[in-house]
Enzyme design. Structure first.
Site, short mmCIF file in Angstrom:
data_model
loop_
_atom_site.label_atom_id
_atom_site.label_comp_id
_atom_site.label_asym_id
_atom_site.label_seq_id
_atom_site.Cartn_x
_atom_site.Cartn_y
_atom_site.Cartn_z
N THR A 281 0.85 -1.20 0.00
CA THR A 281 0.00 0.00 0.00
C THR A 281 0.88 1.24 0.00
OG1 THR A 281 -1.79 -1.17 1.08
CG2 THR A 281 -1.81 1.23 1.27
N ASN B 75 -5.15 -9.62 -8.26
CA ASN B 75 -5.42 -10.29 -6.98
C ASN B 75 -6.82 -10.86 -6.93
OD1 ASN B 75 -5.81 -7.30 -6.91
ND2 ASN B 75 -6.90 -7.78 -5.04
N GLN C 108 1.15 -9.86 -6.52
CA GLN C 108 0.72 -11.26 -6.68
C GLN C 108 1.61 -12.03 -7.65
OE1 GLN C 108 -1.52 -12.61 -4.76
NE2 GLN C 108 -2.56 -10.82 -3.91
N SER D 89 5.84 -8.39 1.32
CA SER D 89 6.42 -9.59 1.93
C SER D 89 5.41 -10.66 2.36
CB SER D 89 7.26 -9.11 3.12
OG SER D 89 7.31 -10.00 4.15
N HIS D 90 4.24 -10.23 2.87
CA HIS D 90 3.34 -11.24 3.46
C HIS D 90 2.63 -12.10 2.42
CE1 HIS D 90 -0.76 -9.21 3.17
NE2 HIS D 90 0.02 -8.18 2.94
N THR E 209 12.84 4.91 10.85
CA THR E 209 13.79 3.82 11.11
C THR E 209 13.35 2.57 10.37
OG1 THR E 209 14.19 4.78 13.27
CG2 THR E 209 14.91 2.50 12.96
N CYS F 108 -9.75 -6.25 1.16
CA CYS F 108 -10.11 -4.84 1.24
C CYS F 108 -11.51 -4.58 0.70
CB CYS F 108 -9.13 -3.99 0.45
SG CYS F 108 -7.46 -4.45 0.77
N1 PLP Z 1 -1.65 -4.82 -4.34
C1 PLP Z 1 -2.15 -6.05 -4.51
C2 PLP Z 1 -2.29 -6.59 -5.91
C3 PLP Z 1 -2.53 -6.83 -3.42
O1 PLP Z 1 -3.04 -8.06 -3.62
C4 PLP Z 1 -2.37 -6.30 -2.12
C5 PLP Z 1 -2.78 -7.10 -0.96
O2 PLP Z 1 -3.92 -7.18 -0.59
C6 PLP Z 1 -1.84 -5.01 -1.97
C7 PLP Z 1 -1.50 -4.30 -3.11
C8 PLP Z 1 -1.65 -4.39 -0.62
O3 PLP Z 1 -0.56 -4.99 0.05
P1 PLP Z 1 -0.18 -4.66 1.54
O4 PLP Z 1 -1.05 -5.49 2.40
O5 PLP Z 1 1.27 -5.05 1.67
O6 PLP Z 1 -0.35 -3.20 1.76
#
Ligand code: PLP
Length: 371
Positions: free
Chosen positions: A69, A145, A175, A196-197, A233, A315
């Protein structure tokens, strides 16, 4: 638990947790400090930068952020310039891009939105028609996504080179990174976002690849870390744990295995001809509609059997409708009955076999009840 929502997030590798702990409890120093212990941490962080560049197959800069994000916001607002510049986005973008686009529009900038085609990719002809010499930035995601559709970045780059060679190309690669085998050097990408997640690293950490730092301005102000582009930081534990996840993610083997999982599930689901499977891109994501049943109802019913699926990106779950599917031409009933199934190499074929049969059974049970 059979976790089939890996596009929302993934389980962190145990080894990444160990690395996280090491940089939180032993090598916990602030990497901006001047003593040797801190300098060592800074070197380790730089190795992770190089690891990401190598994986992406490019030269350039890596700016660490708190996730995709933030990377997306930095890429777009950071490359925004005043004057008669125009901005181009696809209708399929994640809210962390799309909502920035609508904000730019509200600020009075000329913003173009490119439709999606039925196959989930952007409409390349429309892209060609809306870009021109005033285009400052084109932002197109790598893998959707919502559907797993893969945009043809080579084609996007060629269109850009022909009709708007000065425009910057930003790609949300969340993705795709680690999951698909590619080198972004082949596509002349200026800015590329990762998180990363989505590949077994910790949450709250990501990066923005930047080809040319002159293209970008900082959007936050502070101590000047990350070459001044992202003050604050550095999350050294998170960055190092992300590095662990990258180096332990076997892109080719996982791709082949996950494809096997996806094919098995498709086989199971296609026993029921009512179920519509949308499989056009990444093997990690399968988009499915269950006519006559609300996707959320199915998702809730499946959790009673310890099966977790997604019904739209995290989201957008609480919003009516779905902008991405709408752009592809889905009607409201199809959107409502949509479920996203997303895989990880940590799943077994046995689990998929069980889940596939259960999904068909639970779907038909709900159908019976709503009749
Ligand atoms: N962009 C895409 C294509 C995603 O699938 C996601 C995750 O939901 C994001 C952005 C946002 O990622 P983050 O949770 O690291 O802000």
């Amino acid at each position: 638990m059979i976790y089939l929502d890996n596009a929302a997030t993934t389980r962190m590798y145990e080894g990444a947790v160990d690395v996280y702990k090491k940089y939180a409890c032993q090598s916990f120093y602030n990497m901006s400090a001047g003593y040797n212990k801190a300098i060592e941490v800074a070197k380790d962080i730089d190795e992770t930068r190089n690891l990401i560049l190598k994986k992406l197959g490019v030269r350039g800069y890596i700016i660490f952020t708190s996730g995709a994000t933030e990377s997306n916001n930095l890429a777009i607002y950071g490359s925004k310039r005043n004057g008669k510049w125009e901005y181009v986005f696809s209708e399929g973008e994640h809210p962390s891009v799309y909502n920035v686009a609508t904000d730019l529009q509200n600020q009075g900038f000329v913003v173009h939105f490119v439709r999606l085609k039925e196959n989930g990719q952007i409409d390349y002809e429309q892209l060609q028609n809306v870009i021109n010499e005033r285009t400052r930035l084109i932002s197109v995601m790598h893998v959707s996504n919502e559907t797993g559709a893969i945009n043809d970045l080579k084609r996007v780059d060629l269109i850009r080179q022909k009709f708007s060679p000065k425009a910057l190309l930003h790609v949300d690669g969340v993705q795709a990174f680690c999951k698909l085998d590619y080198k972004i050097g082949d596509y002349n990408i200026d800015l590329y976002t990762i998180s990363s997640h989505k590949f077994h690293g910790p949450k709250g950490v990501g990066a923005l690849y930047v080809k040319n730092l002159n293209a970008l301005k900082n959007i936050t102000f502070g101590g000047g870390q990350e070459k001044g582009y992202r003050s604050g930081t550095e999350n050294t534990s998170g960055i190092m744990a992300m590095g662990y996840a990258i180096s332990h993610f076997n892109t080719k083997d996982n791709y082949n295995y996950v494809e096997q999982l996806k094919n098995l599930l498709k086989e199971q689901l296609s026993v029921d001809k009512k179920i519509k499977i949308f499989d056009v891109g990444s093997p990690y994501i399968l988009s499915v509609t269950f006519p006559g049943v609300n996707g959320e109802t199915l998702m809730r019913a499946l959790q009673d059997y310890d099966i977790l699926v997604g019904n739209g990106s995290a989201c957008s779950t609480r919003k009516a409708g779905n902008r991405v599917l709408e752009s592809m031409g889905y009607n409201l009933n199809e959107i409502k009955s949509h479920v996203r199934i997303s895989f990880s190499e940590e799943l077994s074929l046995k689990e998929i076999d069980f889940a596939g049969k259960k999904i068909v059974e639970v779907y038909n049970n709900i159908l019976e009840k709503v009749k």
